[in-house]
Design a protein around this motif. Structure first.
Motif, PDB file in Angstrom:
ATOM      1  N   ILE A 117      54.767 -27.963  75.243  1.00 57.94           N
ATOM      2  CA  ILE A 117      53.926 -27.342  74.217  1.00 57.94           C
ATOM      3  C   ILE A 117      54.706 -26.183  73.582  1.00 57.94           C
ATOM      4  CG2 ILE A 117      51.756 -26.132  73.765  1.00 57.94           C
ATOM      5  CD1 ILE A 117      51.224 -28.930  74.657  1.00 57.94           C
ATOM      6  N   PRO A 118      54.767 -26.097  72.245  1.00 52.61           N
ATOM      7  CA  PRO A 118      55.461 -24.974  71.612  1.00 52.61           C
ATOM      8  C   PRO A 118      54.954 -23.633  72.129  1.00 52.61           C
ATOM      9  CG  PRO A 118      54.874 -26.622  69.967  1.00 52.61           C
ATOM     10  CD  PRO A 118      54.215 -27.045  71.252  1.00 52.61           C
ATOM     11  N   GLU A 119      55.853 -22.695  72.290  1.00 53.64           N
ATOM     12  CA  GLU A 119      55.512 -21.416  72.915  1.00 53.64           C
ATOM     13  C   GLU A 119      54.360 -20.717  72.207  1.00 53.64           C
ATOM     14  OE1 GLU A 119      57.868 -17.396  74.483  1.00 53.64           O
ATOM     15  OE2 GLU A 119      58.967 -19.081  73.581  1.00 53.64           O
ATOM     16  N   GLN A 120      54.323 -20.811  70.892  1.00 55.00           N
ATOM     17  CA  GLN A 120      53.274 -20.110  70.139  1.00 55.00           C
ATOM     18  C   GLN A 120      51.888 -20.708  70.349  1.00 55.00           C
ATOM     19  OE1 GLN A 120      55.815 -21.755  68.840  1.00 55.00           O
ATOM     20  NE2 GLN A 120      55.205 -23.080  67.141  1.00 55.00           N
ATOM     21  N   GLU A 121      51.829 -21.927  70.893  1.00 58.02           N
ATOM     22  CA  GLU A 121      50.546 -22.589  71.142  1.00 58.02           C
ATOM     23  C   GLU A 121      50.065 -22.401  72.581  1.00 58.02           C
ATOM     24  OE1 GLU A 121      48.784 -23.946  68.876  1.00 58.02           O
ATOM     25  OE2 GLU A 121      50.165 -24.338  67.213  1.00 58.02           O
ATOM     26  N   ARG A 122      50.881 -21.799  73.424  1.00 61.32           N
ATOM     27  CA  ARG A 122      50.522 -21.653  74.837  1.00 61.32           C
ATOM     28  C   ARG A 122      49.596 -20.455  75.031  1.00 61.32           C
ATOM     29  NH1 ARG A 122      56.721 -21.892  77.043  1.00 61.32           N
ATOM     30  NH2 ARG A 122      57.276 -23.903  76.108  1.00 61.32           N
ATOM     31  N   PRO A 123      48.579 -20.599  75.864  1.00 63.10           N
ATOM     32  CA  PRO A 123      47.647 -19.482  76.100  1.00 63.10           C
ATOM     33  C   PRO A 123      48.246 -18.454  77.050  1.00 63.10           C
ATOM     34  CG  PRO A 123      47.030 -21.360  77.440  1.00 63.10           C
ATOM     35  CD  PRO A 123      48.174 -21.827  76.583  1.00 63.10           C
ATOM     36  N   ALA A 124      47.579 -17.313  77.142  1.00 64.20           N
ATOM     37  CA  ALA A 124      48.011 -16.281  78.089  1.00 64.20           C
ATOM     38  C   ALA A 124      47.896 -16.833  79.507  1.00 64.20           C
ATOM     39  CB  ALA A 124      47.137 -15.042  77.928  1.00 64.20           C
ATOM     40  N   GLY A 125      48.803 -16.413  80.355  1.00 66.85           N
ATOM     41  CA  GLY A 125      48.790 -16.871  81.736  1.00 66.85           C
ATOM     42  C   GLY A 125      49.827 -17.928  82.032  1.00 66.85           C
ATOM     43  N   VAL A 126      50.467 -18.455  80.985  1.00 71.04           N
ATOM     44  CA  VAL A 126      51.517 -19.447  81.178  1.00 71.04           C
ATOM     45  C   VAL A 126      52.834 -18.724  81.432  1.00 71.04           C
ATOM     46  CG1 VAL A 126      52.826 -21.321  80.109  1.00 71.04           C
ATOM     47  CG2 VAL A 126      50.371 -21.121  79.693  1.00 71.04           C
ATOM     48  N   PRO A 127      53.607 -19.099  82.453  1.00 72.48           N
ATOM     49  CA  PRO A 127      54.901 -18.453  82.705  1.00 72.48           C
ATOM     50  C   PRO A 127      55.811 -18.548  81.483  1.00 72.48           C
ATOM     51  CG  PRO A 127      54.289 -19.850  84.560  1.00 72.48           C
ATOM     52  CD  PRO A 127      53.293 -20.123  83.476  1.00 72.48           C
ATOM     53  N   ALA A 128      56.617 -17.532  81.287  1.00 69.66           N
ATOM     54  CA  ALA A 128      57.504 -17.509  80.126  1.00 69.66           C
ATOM     55  C   ALA A 128      58.497 -18.665  80.160  1.00 69.66           C
ATOM     56  CB  ALA A 128      58.256 -16.173  80.069  1.00 69.66           C
ATOM     57  N   GLN A 129      58.938 -19.055  81.361  1.00 70.30           N
ATOM     58  CA  GLN A 129      59.886 -20.157  81.525  1.00 70.30           C
ATOM     59  C   GLN A 129      59.272 -21.202  82.462  1.00 70.30           C
ATOM     60  OE1 GLN A 129      62.613 -20.303  79.763  1.00 70.30           O
ATOM     61  NE2 GLN A 129      62.453 -18.233  78.935  1.00 70.30           N
ATOM     62  N   PRO A 130      58.392 -22.054  81.950  1.00 71.84           N
ATOM     63  CA  PRO A 130      57.662 -22.976  82.834  1.00 71.84           C
ATOM     64  C   PRO A 130      58.551 -23.967  83.567  1.00 71.84           C
ATOM     65  CG  PRO A 130      57.197 -23.439  80.521  1.00 71.84           C
ATOM     66  CD  PRO A 130      57.927 -22.153  80.552  1.00 71.84           C
ATOM     67  N   VAL A 131      59.645 -24.433  82.950  1.00 69.71           N
ATOM     68  CA  VAL A 131      60.503 -25.407  83.634  1.00 69.71           C
ATOM     69  C   VAL A 131      61.235 -24.752  84.803  1.00 69.71           C
ATOM     70  CG1 VAL A 131      62.358 -27.098  83.383  1.00 69.71           C
ATOM     71  CG2 VAL A 131      60.782 -26.706  81.497  1.00 69.71           C
ATOM     72  N   GLU A 132      61.679 -23.507  84.602  1.00 72.22           N
ATOM     73  CA  GLU A 132      62.325 -22.794  85.710  1.00 72.22           C
ATOM     74  C   GLU A 132      61.329 -22.564  86.844  1.00 72.22           C
ATOM     75  OE1 GLU A 132      64.252 -19.255  84.411  1.00 72.22           O
ATOM     76  OE2 GLU A 132      65.661 -20.311  83.091  1.00 72.22           O
ATOM     77  N   ALA A 133      60.080 -22.257  86.496  1.00 72.68           N
ATOM     78  CA  ALA A 133      59.054 -22.083  87.525  1.00 72.68           C
ATOM     79  C   ALA A 133      58.808 -23.402  88.259  1.00 72.68           C
ATOM     80  CB  ALA A 133      57.759 -21.576  86.894  1.00 72.68           C
ATOM     81  N   ALA A 134      58.810 -24.517  87.521  1.00 71.74           N
ATOM     82  CA  ALA A 134      58.631 -25.834  88.149  1.00 71.74           C
ATOM     83  C   ALA A 134      59.795 -26.151  89.079  1.00 71.74           C
ATOM     84  CB  ALA A 134      58.510 -26.912  87.071  1.00 71.74           C
ATOM     85  N   LEU A 135      61.000 -25.779  88.667  1.00 68.52           N
ATOM     86  CA  LEU A 135      62.183 -26.024  89.498  1.00 68.52           C
ATOM     87  C   LEU A 135      62.066 -25.311  90.837  1.00 68.52           C
ATOM     88  CD1 LEU A 135      65.038 -27.174  89.846  1.00 68.52           C
ATOM     89  CD2 LEU A 135      65.912 -25.127  88.677  1.00 68.52           C
ATOM     90  N   VAL A 136      61.561 -24.080  90.816  1.00 70.60           N
ATOM     91  CA  VAL A 136      61.365 -23.324  92.059  1.00 70.60           C
ATOM     92  C   VAL A 136      60.386 -24.050  92.971  1.00 70.60           C
ATOM     93  CG1 VAL A 136      60.451 -21.180  93.034  1.00 70.60           C
ATOM     94  CG2 VAL A 136      61.945 -21.103  91.034  1.00 70.60           C
TER      95      VAL A 136
END
Length: 290
Positions: free
Chosen positions: A90-109
């Motif tokens: 989802i484009p960053e500007q469409e993401r709501p508050a509470g979403v990690p800034a780097q979601p793929v890096e968070a998923a990798l962890v």
């Protein structure tokens, strides 16, 4: 179960582009599951796919964020990582508050904490692609190299080839011709290995003695992700394309990485004589011989 039937109707309408009907069926299916205290992460993913395909990206992001919050609340690492990967589309500007800034890096962890090597490979490949788009070449090379190494270690030759080809493109772009040629050669050899594995599986299926009576359950077991694809093919006897399957499974059908991953699984199902490809890109479940 009525909720399952509604979900299937939603998938069918999504595939043919009837988005309003698909959304209605998906929401009704989810309401029934929640009323029975059997909420389904897959229902939310499918609904998010409908919303995303209809251009309602902010609404889709809200649905995926709800997946993320619920997965974290119940300790579902797989669901958490999957939601994070979906949010990254989802484009960053469409993401709501509470979403990690780097979601793929968070998923990798999360994948690494779980020991999920397949998930780690997917995340590394996507991180490499993102770094390439941002012209962060050092990071891109690091991610693609890790992806290629892990994929080769577990026999995911197609993904290893894709990562090696990306490394070849990056090195060639900065004039490192010898390195680029080496990576392209590795990608080619990985693709050959993948084809050889499919051939080996096909030969084993041909030469395996035919059992008398029903085939043992162990022979029918498939790796994660394959059974869902077979179920979709079974429900659409005229066949489906990889993009259709991506949408029905709740993934982004415009994501090249996602679609090619599904295409690779479909090719392996063809190699195992469980599906056919009567025309390029169209896959049909293999009917059992009478």
């Amino acid at each position: 179960m009525l909720s399952h039937a509604l979900h299937s109707l939603g998938q069918a309408n999504l595939i043919v582009g009837r988005l309003e009907r698909a959304e209605r069926y998906m929401r009704d299916s989810r309401r029934l599951r929640e009323a029975a205290d059997h909420p389904s992460l897959h229902d939310r993913q499918a609904l998010a796919a409908v919303l995303r395909r209809g251009g309602r990206l902010a609404d889709a992001a809200q649905e995926i964020l709800a997946d993320l919050v619920r997965a974290r609340a119940i300790g579902d690492g797989g669901g958490e990582a999957m939601a994070l990967m979906e949010l990254a589309s989802i484009p960053e500007q469409e993401r709501p508050a509470g979403v990690p800034a780097q979601p793929v890096e968070a998923a990798l962890v999360v994948y690494r904490e779980m020991g999920d090597v397949h998930g780690e490979i997917r995340a590394l490949l996507q991180l490499g692609q993102q770094a390439t788009e941002r012209a962060e070449l050092h990071q891109a090379v690091e991610h693609f190299a890790d992806c290629a190494r892990l994929a080769a270690d577990i026999g995911e030759h197609q993904t290893a080839a894709q990562a090696s080809a990306s490394l070849g493109t990056l090195h060639g772009g900065i004039g490192q011709v010898a390195e680029a040629e080496a990576y392209f050669a590795d990608a080619h050899s990985r693709q050959l290995l993948d084809h050889l594995e499919v051939t080996r599986q096909t030969l084993l299926a041909i030469t395996r003695p035919q059992p008398h009576g029903p085939e043992p359950a162990a022979e029918l077991q498939l790796p994660p992700g394959y059974s869902e694809i077979l179920a979709l093919l079974a429900g659409h006897p005229h066949g489906l394309h990889p993009k259709d399957i991506a949408a029905a499974l709740g993934h982004d059908p415009t994501s090249k990485n996602t679609v090619e991953g599904i295409r690779a699984k479909l090719k392996r199902l063809v190699g195992r004589d469980l599906a056919t490809e009567p025309q390029k890109g169209l896959f049909i479940i293999k009917e059992p011989e009478s």
